[in-house]
Design an enzyme around this catalytic site. Structure first.
Site, PDB file in Angstrom:
ATOM      1  N   TYR A 150       0.841  -1.206   0.000  1.00  0.00           N
ATOM      2  CA  TYR A 150       0.000   0.000   0.000  1.00  0.00           C
ATOM      3  C   TYR A 150       0.874   1.254   0.000  1.00  0.00           C
ATOM      4  O   TYR A 150       0.640   2.193  -0.763  1.00  0.00           O
ATOM      5  CB  TYR A 150      -0.919  -0.015   1.216  1.00  0.00           C
ATOM      6  CG  TYR A 150      -1.820   1.188   1.306  1.00  0.00           C
ATOM      7  CD1 TYR A 150      -2.964   1.284   0.505  1.00  0.00           C
ATOM      8  CD2 TYR A 150      -1.552   2.235   2.186  1.00  0.00           C
ATOM      9  CE1 TYR A 150      -3.791   2.394   0.574  1.00  0.00           C
ATOM     10  CE2 TYR A 150      -2.375   3.340   2.269  1.00  0.00           C
ATOM     11  CZ  TYR A 150      -3.500   3.414   1.464  1.00  0.00           C
ATOM     12  OH  TYR A 150      -4.324   4.518   1.535  1.00  0.00           O
ATOM     13  N   LYS A 154       0.957   4.153  -2.955  1.00  0.00           N
ATOM     14  CA  LYS A 154       0.598   5.553  -2.712  1.00  0.00           C
ATOM     15  C   LYS A 154       1.780   6.487  -2.972  1.00  0.00           C
ATOM     16  O   LYS A 154       1.598   7.648  -3.358  1.00  0.00           O
ATOM     17  CB  LYS A 154       0.013   5.735  -1.317  1.00  0.00           C
ATOM     18  CG  LYS A 154      -1.351   5.057  -1.165  1.00  0.00           C
ATOM     19  CD  LYS A 154      -2.326   5.565  -2.244  1.00  0.00           C
ATOM     20  CE  LYS A 154      -3.694   4.964  -2.131  1.00  0.00           C
ATOM     21  NZ  LYS A 154      -4.658   5.561  -3.054  1.00  0.00           N
TER      22      LYS A 154
END
Length: 160
Positions: A150, A154
């Site tokens: 993640y 991002k």
């Protein structure tokens, strides 16, 4: 000015953001809201009956490429003025713990979908004199907390 706004809606704050757009004068009938969760689609349709709510999955690239074109083809304004890429799925684990399948799914949803939506939105925006794109990332990109895939995804959104 009446804008056509396409939004990926996959976070709890979607209702608040949509409400803020309307409060700032964006005509709800000019909004296209794309959401993965069918229950949340129903909620959005109830809250914003004038908006166009479409259920879609950011994992499928063939679907993503059609969103900017659909915004124009639905006859909202004949243009696309704003794209709000606010999409993301999470994953837990370190580099060692993460499976390759999970890595690819998170990167596809969180990064590829934004890249492809921008790729197809920019020509539509240029054709109508310009527009704005907002790619939403996460503080996790700057302050990792054990969500390796993640966090990397991002970080890629910030770089995009």
């Amino acid at each position: 000015m009446r804008w056509a706004v396409a939004r990926w809606c996959s976070c709890p704050g979607t209702g608040a953001v949509t409400k803020a757009l309307i409060a700032r004068g964006i005509d709800a009938s000019r909004l296209i809201l794309v959401e993965f969760d069918p229950n949340f689609c129903r909620l959005l349709r109830k809250r914003y009956p004038e908006a166009t709510v479409i259920q879609g999955d950011a994992y499928y690239q063939s679907y993503i490429c059609r969103i900017p074109r659909s915004t124009i083809e639905l006859g909202l304004t004949g243009r696309l003025d704003c794209l709000d890429n606010n999409v993301g799925i999470g994953s837990k684990g370190s580099v060692v713990e993460e499976s390759e399948d999970a890595w690819h799914r998170v990167m596809s949803v969180n990064v590829d979908s934004m890249f492809l939506t921008c790729k197809h939105a920019i020509p539509a925006m240029k054709a109508s004199g310009g527009g704005a794109i907002v790619n939403v990332s996460s503080i996790s990109a700057l302050r990792p907390r054990g969500l390796t895939t993640y966090t990397v995804s991002k970080g890629a959104v910030i770089a995009l």
